[in-house]
Design an enzyme around this catalytic site. Structure first.
Site, PDB file in Angstrom:
ATOM      1  N   ASP A 152       0.822  -1.215   0.000  1.00 26.94           N
ATOM      2  CA  ASP A 152       0.000   0.000   0.000  1.00 26.94           C
ATOM      3  C   ASP A 152       0.856   1.265   0.000  1.00 26.94           C
ATOM      4  O   ASP A 152       2.047   1.239   0.324  1.00 26.94           O
ATOM      5  CB  ASP A 152      -0.979  -0.006   1.184  1.00 26.94           C
ATOM      6  N   GLU A 217       0.348  -1.322   5.647  1.00 26.72           N
ATOM      7  CA  GLU A 217       1.423  -0.776   6.490  1.00 26.72           C
ATOM      8  C   GLU A 217       1.171   0.686   6.826  1.00 26.72           C
ATOM      9  O   GLU A 217       1.426   1.133   7.939  1.00 26.72           O
ATOM     10  CB  GLU A 217       2.778  -0.903   5.769  1.00 26.72           C
TER      11      GLU A 217
HETATM   12 ZN   LIG Z   1       6.713   2.506   3.840  1.00 26.32          ZN
END
Ligand SMILES: [Zn+2]
Ligand SMILES: *[C@@H]1O[C@H](CO)[C@@H](O)[C@H](O)[C@H]1NC(C)=O
Ligand SMILES: *[C@@H]1O[C@H](CO)[C@@H](O)[C@H](O)[C@H]1NC(C)=O
Ligand SMILES: *[C@@H]1O[C@H](CO)[C@@H](O)[C@H](O)[C@H]1NC(C)=O
Ligand SMILES: *[C@@H]1O[C@H](CO)[C@@H](O)[C@H](O)[C@H]1NC(C)=O
Length: 530
Positions: A152, A217
């Protein structure tokens, strides 16, 4: 960003200032200081001697080289650009582009057919969009390691001033522009591309390893990384080390340093989000009490801002970073940096004057939200504020909470911890640290002019979720940062040079082979090989 500021500081005001301050100190304390300086000089000289250890020449256990030809280069870049064009944006913990995440999954399968079909590789989907690969090693007794990256990206809007649309992967002057080129699709695609090439060339690792790819993340990694951790935990897996994103190769960013520095993150700051609130009896504004909830809370918040957390520079792993880099600085910085036992209070005072270098010096305090009031003529019954603290390695979450309480020093202010964790343990970086030394060795083979040093991440990565599975977490990508580049992180015009992306592929190609050595050569024999 922090490092650049730190560098500017150490150069611009502080070079002059440190010398100036030293003169004052020396003048005041006389002989005692002179004696200390003598001790300090000895230490400055002896540190240079250690520099040779970097050149230890190890016997290779695997020896496959990668020569990228033009056609292959075009293919490799086209694949990378495709990855950048898929807008795998995490908007919030519950809002991500699932269509894009599905596309990304398809791209990986198409781009790395050997990885997905090799009988050495076992692949699993985790929480629908994250991935866990296990690459079997021929020597099962060797403890496996894990490479980590994330799919992401943070949002990006062209109108913020991008030179090329953020999901276009457009090429300008040898750079590929796009959100995710640095963070973190360069590493992600680079490590899979390297594995694809290795497997195509018939490579079979001795040491098994894992590749984990999280899909959330940027919004805490509670689905991706955390579920990967749970799966490994259930299987009783213990990892020799984890390598994730974090720091990079800084070229021209630390002023005064001769040549580039590759910083490998060995720790991360902790965090605490504290909610402060005040409740009072509502009444009419025509007959106000002496203090309202807003006034009480505002005073508490102001006390927190006026009383920063203690200066801790030199008490955490930042000390090791400065000492590793010291021999590459010119005097007087060289002298000062190799003697932090003497100078850290002084350096701390200088660094704290700017917000981004201050982040190295202490636990930072940021009042980020303040909500109160219901009507212009009603005494507010309730006021609340959120304070986000980033915890220095030498402090614990509990210590920070205690300090917040004593600083607020008002029983009417209710205090709750809404989220928080301790600073991450400091990973080893000495000559016995397998992961650290192999990463270092691989970097020095590729880029002989680089100085490798341990560093600290002031932000957090997915790797923190792995702390129960391993003692050593390293945070590094072979990204080549020049002045201006750190600001592109989560900012506008994020870009990577085509050459740098190819370097990342080469880096992982060598690194994976280098991890096959069973143990590090002992430091004496490596020194002899010089
Ligand atoms: Zn990163
Ligand atoms: C690597 O392999 C090449 C040939 O394949 C050989 O000439 C060279 O000596 C090898 N190097 C090492 C360090 O094993
Ligand atoms: C989500 O991703 C798809 C392509 O994978 C794209 O067409 C769409 O515009 C994206 N949506 C948002 C809100 O970014
Ligand atoms: C995975 O997808 C299924 C079906 O689309 C959905 O029900 C489930 O909640 C998803 N799981 C996660 C962890 O996102
Ligand atoms: C790690 O272990 C501690 C103590 O056993 C536990 O409280 C914590 O939840 C674990 N963390 C993770 C990420 O598994």
């Amino acid at each position: 960003m922090v490092l650049r500021r730190l560098a500017q500081l150490t150069k611009m005001d502080s070079k002059i200032r440190i010398v100036h301050v030293l003169k004052i100190v020396a003048g005041t304390l006389g002989l005692a200081v002179l004696l200390l300086f003598t001790a300090a000089s000895i230490r400055t000289l002896s540190l240079d001697v250690n520099a040779g250890l970097q050149l230890a020449n190890w016997e290779k256990t695997n020896n496959i080289s990668l020569v990228i030809e033009q056609r292959q280069r075009e293919q490799l870049l086209a694949t990378f650009k495709e990855a950048i064009r898929i807008p795998t944006v995490s908007f919030s913990e519950t809002e991500m582009n699932q269509t894009a995440l599905l596309h990304f999954n398809q791209l990986l399968r198409k781009a790395f057919p050997t990885v997905f079909s090799s009988n050495l590789v076992h692949h699993e989907l985790v929480a629908n969009y994250s991935h866990l690969f296990r690459v079997r090693g021929s020597l099962p007794d060797l403890e496996p390691y894990l490479l980590l990256a994330h799919i992401d990206v943070v949002p990006a809007t062209e109108s913020d001033g991008w030179e090329a649309p953020p999901f276009s992967a457009q090429e300008i002057d040898g750079f590929i522009y796009g959100r995710g080129t640095f963070d973190d699709k360069g590493s992600l695609m680079g490590m899979l591309q390297a594995l694809e090439y290795l497997l195509m060339k018939g490579y079979a690792p001795r040491r098994g390893f894992y590749i984990g790819l999280g899909h959330d993340e940027e919004v805490h990694g509670h689905q991706g990384a955390l579920n990967i951790v749970r799966m490994l935990e259930q299987r009783g897996v213990r990892l020799l080390f984890v390598l994730d994103e974090g720091l990079a190769i800084l070229d021209g960013i630390l002023d005064g340093l001769e040549g580039p520095a590759a910083l490998i993150g060995i720790s991360e700051k902790g965090q605490a989000t504290v909610k402060l609130s005040v409740s009072t009896v509502p009444s009419h504004s025509s007959i106000p009490p002496r203090e309202t909830s807003i006034g009480i809370l505002a005073a508490a918040v102001k006390r927190l801002e006026e009383n920063p957390m203690p200066r801790l520079f030199g008490m955490g792993p930042e000390k090791a970073m400065f000492e590793h880099l010291a021999h590459k600085f010119k005097l007087p910085m060289k002298f000062i940096m190799s003697n932090l036992w003497l100078f850290s209070p002084l350096i701390g005072r200088i660094l704290e004057r700017r917000p981004d270098s201050n982040a190295f010096v202490r636990t930072t305090t940021a009042v980020t939200m303040f909500n109160a009031g219901v009507k212009v003529n009603v005494i507010p019954p309730y006021a609340e504020a959120f304070v986000n603290l980033r915890i220095h390695s030498a402090q614990s979450l509990q210590e920070v909470l205690d300090l917040v309480r004593t600083t607020v020093a008002d029983e009417r202010v209710k205090m709750e911890l809404s989220d928080g964790f301790d600073p991450l343990p400091v990973s080893s970086s000495d000559e016995k640290a397998f992961g650290f030394q192999v990463i270092k060795k691989t970097l020095l083979d590729m880029f002989p002019g680089v100085t490798v040093a341990p560093g600290i991440c002031i932000g957090n990565t997915d790797s923190r979720h792995f702390r129960n599975l391993t003692n050593d977490i390293y945070r590094f990508s072979a990204l080549w940062f020049k002045p201006g580049d750190p600001q592109r992180f989560h900012g506008i015009n994020e870009r990577i040079s085509k050459k740098n992306y190819e370097d990342i592929v080469q880096f992982f190609f060598s690194l994976i082979q280098n991890f096959d050595i069973q143990r590090l050569p002992d430091s004496h024999s490596s020194a002899h090989e010089l």
